[in-house]
Design an enzyme around this catalytic site. Structure first.
Site, PDB file in Angstrom:
ATOM      1  N   GLY A   5      -0.754  -4.785  -4.104  1.00 44.22           N
ATOM      2  CA  GLY A   5      -2.249  -4.236  -4.133  1.00 44.22           C
ATOM      3  C   GLY A   5      -2.380  -3.646  -2.666  1.00 44.22           C
ATOM      4  O   GLY A   5      -3.361  -2.688  -2.626  1.00 44.22           O
ATOM      5  N   GLU A  19       5.457  -5.899  -7.865  1.00 40.96           N
ATOM      6  CA  GLU A  19       4.941  -6.732  -8.866  1.00 40.96           C
ATOM      7  C   GLU A  19       5.764  -7.048 -10.324  1.00 40.96           C
ATOM      8  O   GLU A  19       5.672  -8.038 -10.883  1.00 40.96           O
ATOM      9  CB  GLU A  19       3.582  -5.861  -9.754  1.00 40.96           C
ATOM     10  CG  GLU A  19       2.551  -5.522  -8.683  1.00 40.96           C
ATOM     11  CD  GLU A  19       2.564  -4.463  -7.952  1.00 40.96           C
ATOM     12  OE1 GLU A  19       1.693  -4.265  -7.053  1.00 40.96           O
ATOM     13  OE2 GLU A  19       3.567  -3.985  -7.772  1.00 40.96           O
TER      14      GLU A  19
END
Length: 305
Positions: free
Chosen positions: A156, A179
């Site tokens: 993020g 991720e």
């Protein structure tokens, strides 16, 4: 007065046994980054909890947001991102602010989303609640936004940097979308913005392996525009903001709209939009002032109208 961070002091060390991808979520308290000094905070409804906010520059025309979760390497929890959105709203409404800088600490811009916060979410909660939708506020601000990235910008954090209009990197910056190592994929634009910035092959490699790239690789691939020593990065980003703020804020917003359209429109459609926005500048006092000042060999005095 400097805002004191009030987050819990939970130990996240269990997430960091594999150092090859440890910084994609939360951080170990023993390597907490130092906070930039002399930063004050303000908020229409009171103090912020997860960010430090002020105006910088000789004319106080650069909005400044520093992510402030040092014990979690600025992991992006929901509360932090909502506060970033609130601060952006304040700066968007401030007629004196012409550009905005977002930064973290020397150790981490943002080491990723807060995995502890997301761990037990269900599909129904994510889909029904449109999880992460409000993160996009950074990319919809009309005023130019500069990311000053030192240290880790992973998951993020990398996505947040890419939502900004300009990315300056410190010499030790690292970018990545790890991720896949958590059994998921980027969910805040990582697969889309990274591909547009660095091309399919590198983006695919980073997303599928979780590997990071350093600041030099990021510059060579087009992800960042400039690299500076760690201790000079923030001041250089503010200088860039001051240069932008010295121009017409109205026309800067139009220029930003035109450049962003290049990512979404065909060349013909983009050129038509550019032409219409170019024509629209001729309805502004600032366009007349800018050209008149050039002809008269003096510095333009823009009034943002």
């Amino acid at each position: 007065m400097v805002l004191q961070n009030r987050e819990s002091t939970a130990d996240y060390s269990d997430y960091f046994k594999d150092k090859s991808w440890s910084c994609c979520s939360t951080a170990v308290s023993v390597i907490a980054p130092k906070i930039l000094p002399s930063v004050s905070s303000f908020h229409a409804g009171g103090q912020y909890e997860y960010i430090l906010v002020e105006k910088r520059g000789e004319k106080s025309d650069v909005g400044f947001i520093q992510l402030n979760r040092p014990k979690a390497l600025n992991a992006l929890c929901d509360g932090l991102m909502r506060e970033v959105g609130q601060a952006l709203d304040v700066f968007e409404a401030d007629g004196n602010v012409g550009a905005i800088v977002i930064t973290g600490s020397d150790k981490a811009f943002a080491a990723g989303a807060d995995i502890k916060e997301m761990q037990n979410r269900t599909f129904q909660e994510c889909y029904g609640g449109n999880f992460l939708a409000h993160w996009n506020r950074v990319s919809t601000v009309k005023k130019p936004v500069i990311a000053a990235v030192n240290g880790f910008a992973l998951g993020g954090g990398c996505e947040l940097a890419m939502m900004c209009d300009i990315i300056y990197a410190g010499e030790k910056a690292q970018f990545g979308q790890p991720e896949i190592l958590l059994g998921t994929i980027p969910g805040a634009g990582g697969t889309q913005r990274l591909t547009r910035a660095v091309g399919k092959s590198l983006a695919m490699e980073m997303v599928l392996t979780g590997d990071r790239i350093n600041a030099q690789n990021a510059k060579e691939s087009g992800l960042v525009s400039k690299i500076y020593p760690v201790d000079q990065l923030v001041s250089e980003a503010v200088k860039c903001g001051e240069k932008i703020a010295a121009n017409s804020k109205l026309v800067s917003a139009m220029a930003k709209e035109a450049v962003n359209a290049a990512y979404e429109l065909t060349l013909a459609e983009g050129n038509r939009l550019e032409k219409r926005l170019f024509h629209a500048t001729f309805a502004t006092d600032d366009r007349r002032e800018g050209m008149t000042a050039f002809v008269e060999k003096r510095k333009a005095s823009f009034q943002d109208n």
